[in-house]
Design a protein around this motif. Sequence first.
Motif, short mmCIF file in Angstrom:
data_model
loop_
_atom_site.label_atom_id
_atom_site.label_comp_id
_atom_site.label_asym_id
_atom_site.label_seq_id
_atom_site.Cartn_x
_atom_site.Cartn_y
_atom_site.Cartn_z
N TYR A 105 0.86 -1.18 0.00
CA TYR A 105 0.00 0.00 0.00
C TYR A 105 0.89 1.23 0.00
O TYR A 105 1.74 1.39 0.88
N ASN A 106 0.75 2.06 -1.02
CA ASN A 106 1.58 3.28 -1.15
C ASN A 106 3.07 2.97 -1.03
O ASN A 106 3.82 3.69 -0.37
N THR A 169 -9.23 3.04 4.04
CA THR A 169 -8.60 1.73 4.23
C THR A 169 -9.26 0.98 5.38
O THR A 169 -9.57 1.58 6.42
N LYS A 187 -4.57 5.39 7.15
CA LYS A 187 -3.83 5.36 5.89
C LYS A 187 -2.33 5.58 6.13
O LYS A 187 -1.53 5.31 5.24
#
Length: 325
Positions: A105-106, A169, A187
């Motif tokens: 994620y990211n 999320t 997040k």
Amino acid sequence: MFLTLKRLVRLAAACALGALLAPAQAAPWTLSGSLGTHDPNIYKTSSTWWLFETTDNGGIGVKYSSDGHAWTQGLPIFGSGLAWWKTYLPADKTAMVWAPGCGEYNGLGYCYYAISSFGSQKSAIGLTTSAGGIAAGQWVDQGAILTSQSGDGYNAIDPSFVVAANGDTYLVFGSFWNGIHITRVSKVNLKPPTGGIVNIAKDSANGIENGFVVKKAIGSTTYYYLFASKGACCKGASSTYYIVVGRSTSITGPYVDKNGVAMLSGGGTVLASSGSRFKGPGGQSLLADGSVMAWHAYDANNNGAPVLFINNVTWGSDGWPQAVW
């Protein structure tokens, strides 16, 4: 719909995998290599397929593949265990890790995982993260991020991460004790705030666990599909696991099956159930776009050993996934 075995798929270690399938349904992928698994969490980066899996005497189990078909066993994450795990384990266990939910994620690699034991509600969901992603392997433990104890309305196991259509999320988790739940997570650090837990599925008659949510646009509507395992796992060829699905227009529910039965009332459209040889399919996970599913089933011809299955997921014109096995 209950499906039977149609053809065998070759296993490494001289074992054969397969399932009898309806004529319109493609057979599971042909797999080779290290195929013994339980609760396989499938994830794909640009050049590598990954599986993260349950271990009873180690850390977070890891497999990898260049093509999704030939699998190599990697080194477990935290293979020697972590000190805090012992709080949630029987005295004779030091590293019993269940049903990890891992991905990126990211740009950050993450693995949620559960520490617990059979029949116990004394459980914890841990989180570890890796700067630079999964392949970097720079795993740093973030400790227990959600726990449960006897008397709570949920059991803190079977975590899986999902991003809603608006970018929020969430963590899906839970089993048996009031079933499957969902909660927002940050997040920034991927940890949940206090409270905000929503019950999205339960089945007092059969039990339900291993919740996994994917979002998919059907026409102009975005649906969230909740995949789950019902029945009893971990009993070898006597396992009664089977895989079900329901959907909702909201990530927090209510989820209903294809017949409109609420998953909070025991609903769930069956996608895979026991065949004559391979029993108790469950512990499923999917790629985020819903195109591929991985699961385990128990080989009645090999002392009930749990083995890996992977298949494409076909989505019908009615917006529902079709049986995978």
